[in-house]
Design a protein around this motif. Sequence first.
Motif, PDB file in Angstrom:
ATOM      1  N   ILE A 122     -27.653  47.907  44.316  1.00  0.00           N
ATOM      2  CA  ILE A 122     -27.320  46.602  43.779  1.00  0.00           C
ATOM      3  C   ILE A 122     -28.431  45.627  44.104  1.00  0.00           C
ATOM      4  O   ILE A 122     -29.085  45.748  45.135  1.00  0.00           O
ATOM      5  CB  ILE A 122     -25.965  46.098  44.333  1.00  0.00           C
ATOM      6  CG1 ILE A 122     -25.505  44.836  43.600  1.00  0.00           C
ATOM      7  CG2 ILE A 122     -26.019  45.893  45.840  1.00  0.00           C
ATOM      8  CD1 ILE A 122     -24.037  44.467  43.914  1.00  0.00           C
TER       9      ILE A 122
ATOM     10  N   ALA B  96     -24.866  39.066  41.491  1.00  0.00           N
ATOM     11  CA  ALA B  96     -25.262  40.467  41.371  1.00  0.00           C
ATOM     12  C   ALA B  96     -25.796  40.691  39.963  1.00  0.00           C
ATOM     13  O   ALA B  96     -25.037  40.684  38.995  1.00  0.00           O
ATOM     14  CB  ALA B  96     -24.081  41.378  41.648  1.00  0.00           C
TER      15      ALA B  96
ATOM     16  N   ASP C 216     -25.969  46.014  39.154  1.00  0.00           N
ATOM     17  CA  ASP C 216     -25.122  46.862  40.000  1.00  0.00           C
ATOM     18  C   ASP C 216     -24.755  48.138  39.249  1.00  0.00           C
ATOM     19  O   ASP C 216     -23.727  48.755  39.516  1.00  0.00           O
ATOM     20  CB  ASP C 216     -23.870  46.121  40.458  1.00  0.00           C
ATOM     21  CG  ASP C 216     -22.979  45.709  39.293  1.00  0.00           C
ATOM     22  OD1 ASP C 216     -21.896  45.161  39.558  1.00  0.00           O
ATOM     23  OD2 ASP C 216     -23.377  45.919  38.127  1.00  0.00           O
TER      24      ASP C 216
END
Lengths: 104, 111
Positions: free
Chosen positions: B47, B54, B57
Amino acid sequence: GIQVEQSPPDLILQEGANSTLRCNFSDSVNNLQWFHQNPWGQLINLFYIPSGTKQNGRLSATTVATERYSLLYISSSQTTDSGVYFCEINDMRFGAGTRLTVKP
Amino acid sequence: EAGVVQSPRYKIIEKKQPVAFWCNPISGHNTLYWYRQNLGQGPELLIRYENEEAVDDSQLPKDRFSAERLKGVDSTLKIQPAELGDSAVYLCASSYDRDAFFGQGTRLTVV
């Protein structure tokens, strides 16, 4: 996705010898870095080199982006150069590495 | 300047148990990465965070892995429940512009 191939997979040198490590990649790259992972597992950034040539002491690197390869040169190798050398491109995708052993 | 700090350095757990890893990146580094490195292989990205978000991921096994980055600084990676195949070194890295710096990693052994 983009493929990264490093060669040779293993290299054994006598102290003082020179070596060339190669990284081939299958597509254009925006970023390319060389890392050294020492025998204790610590990854150290050696060069950020998406193109051109850089030198730092006994180490130098050249990337020819149009031909999709990068080379890492180690001159006058020392036992402390032992470890695994990784090429990393674009989205932090690593090759399988070249394991270098320098013998005294 | 302090480097990337990870803890714990080593962790041994039984399968099916939960485990968490912590990472404190270099001050000012807005990008944070978690990697898994199996023996004899290169690190694999799990990630990537840009500040708190994020942004990649795709390689994180979301059925058992989770991660968070509070206030865009420290980050935690969790596995619940752990499986034998999760044994590996978990690496955290951070960067500001381009050069990435790695922590020493957490070696996880699942028995």
